[in-house]
Motif scaffolding. Structure first.
Motif, PDB file in Angstrom:
ATOM      1  N   THR A   1       3.907  64.490  52.965  1.00 41.11           N
ATOM      2  CA  THR A   1       4.101  65.084  51.597  1.00 41.11           C
ATOM      3  C   THR A   1       3.561  66.350  51.316  1.00 41.11           C
ATOM      4  O   THR A   1       2.911  66.964  52.372  1.00 41.11           O
ATOM      5  N   GLU A   2       3.800  66.984  50.341  1.00 43.24           N
ATOM      6  CA  GLU A   2       3.448  68.344  50.017  1.00 43.24           C
ATOM      7  C   GLU A   2       1.861  68.340  49.803  1.00 43.24           C
ATOM      8  O   GLU A   2       1.097  69.210  50.448  1.00 43.24           O
TER       9      GLU A   2
ATOM     10  N   LYS B   1      -0.623  70.491  52.369  1.00 45.43           N
ATOM     11  CA  LYS B   1      -1.511  71.623  51.916  1.00 45.43           C
ATOM     12  C   LYS B   1      -3.075  71.078  52.320  1.00 45.43           C
ATOM     13  O   LYS B   1      -3.546  71.805  52.433  1.00 45.43           O
TER      14      LYS B   1
ATOM     15  N   SER C   1       5.485  74.607  52.989  1.00 47.71           N
ATOM     16  CA  SER C   1       5.210  74.523  51.586  1.00 47.71           C
ATOM     17  C   SER C   1       6.196  74.891  50.517  1.00 47.71           C
ATOM     18  O   SER C   1       6.241  74.630  49.380  1.00 47.71           O
TER      19      SER C   1
ATOM     20  N   SER D   1      10.126  74.357  49.575  1.00 49.64           N
ATOM     21  CA  SER D   1      10.976  73.108  49.894  1.00 49.64           C
ATOM     22  C   SER D   1      12.442  73.678  50.265  1.00 49.64           C
ATOM     23  O   SER D   1      13.086  73.188  51.121  1.00 49.64           O
TER      24      SER D   1
ATOM     25  N   ARG E   1      11.283  74.530  54.022  1.00 50.13           N
ATOM     26  CA  ARG E   1      11.105  73.361  54.935  1.00 50.13           C
ATOM     27  C   ARG E   1      12.634  72.531  55.246  1.00 50.13           C
ATOM     28  O   ARG E   1      12.835  72.151  56.212  1.00 50.13           O
TER      29      ARG E   1
END
Length: 280
Positions: A223-224, A228, A266, A268, A271
């Motif tokens: 997940t983001e 992070k 990071s 979208s 990615r």
């Protein structure tokens, strides 16, 4: 007469005088970026601004704004939006009513970049739809007999690549997708020695694209928040001022790799574009 090439050379030479002074190096990179932009070199300007921010990541408004403008010149509007939003926040916190006009200018610039970024995303979506239509058309055609070509997704669109009808009779939808913990792999049942779908490479052939998921030590389905968290941990570990690595040059290279990986994963859009290239 403005001699921007001489300015670039002077700033480059000055960097050798005190390469460990962070404030000094940050200013030199930022100033050299301004000269690079005046010479019509937005990519070099973007790189210099990134280096300036690496030496001084906090309250570096000039470097952020210059990088945002370099990104606009490169048509990387999503990147420009991120830098302009940070610049707007920094200026709002420190302005105290003194920079109203500059804030208005940044707001207008930000609005323009958001519109352009949305347009680019819309065009990319249309391109994906067109690619999927071509893919389905090729799949249906292949069911009638031997194929003379097959299709794969490459750099944001489906492309037709050659074949002679021997060994390529199966439609593209017979390729099976597998996913490991650190990378995506594609195989064709019973198709040993065939190129991997989406990469255009034979099995075992090296890729020039770094595995950003492995660099950050996360799963491709992370997940983001997980991405992070991993970035913050590694950035702290390899930060030139805080690293415990005995070789500072190695730490700086790892720090750059971690920053590059995070910059892609990071975002979208970036990615998704990276995932579609199926790095191996």
């Amino acid at each position: 007469m403005r001699r921007f090439a001489d300015a670039v050379a002077i700033y480059s030479g000055a960097m050798d005088l005190c390469p460990t002074h962070r404030e000094y190096m940050s200013v030199l990179y930022s100033n050299r970026a301004a000269a690079q932009m005046s010479m019509g070199r937005p990519q070099k300007a973007w790189e210099d601004c990134t280096n300036s921010l690496r030496f001084k990541p906090q309250d570096n408004l000039k470097a952020l704004l210059r990088r945002a403008r370099a990104a606009q010149a490169l048509s990387r509007f999503a990147d420009a939006v991120r830098d302009l939003e940070v610049s707007q926040r920094l200026l709002s916190e420190s302005a105290e009513g003194k920079h109203g006009q500059e804030l208005k200018d940044i707001s207008r610039e930000l609005e323009y970049c958001k519109a352009q970024a949305a347009r680019q995303e819309e065009e990319a979506g249309k391109e994906r739809v067109r690619g999927e239509a071509e893919y389905l058309k090729a799949s249906r055609a292949s069911s009638a007999g031997p194929k003379s070509a097959w299709w794969h997704w490459q750099q944001g669109k489906f492309e037709k690549v050659g074949g002679d009808g021997n060994g390529f009779e199966e439609p593209p939808n017979t390729w099976a997708r597998q996913r490991s913990s650190s990378k995506q792999q594609y195989r064709r049942p019973g198709g040993a020695g065939m190129p991997r779908f989406g990469t255009g490479r034979m099995p075992g052939e090296a890729s020039n694209t770094p595995d950003y998921y492995s660099i950050l030590g996360v799963d491709p389905r992370a997940t983001e928040t997980e991405i992070k968290k991993a970035f913050h941990k590694l950035a702290l570990q390899y930060h030139p001022d805080k690293t415990t690595e005995p070789d500072l040059a190695v730490a700086e290279e790892k720090f750059k790799s971690v920053n590059t990986a995070y910059m892609v994963l990071s975002d979208s859009v970036e990615r998704r574009r990276y995932d579609l290239s199926f790095p191996s």
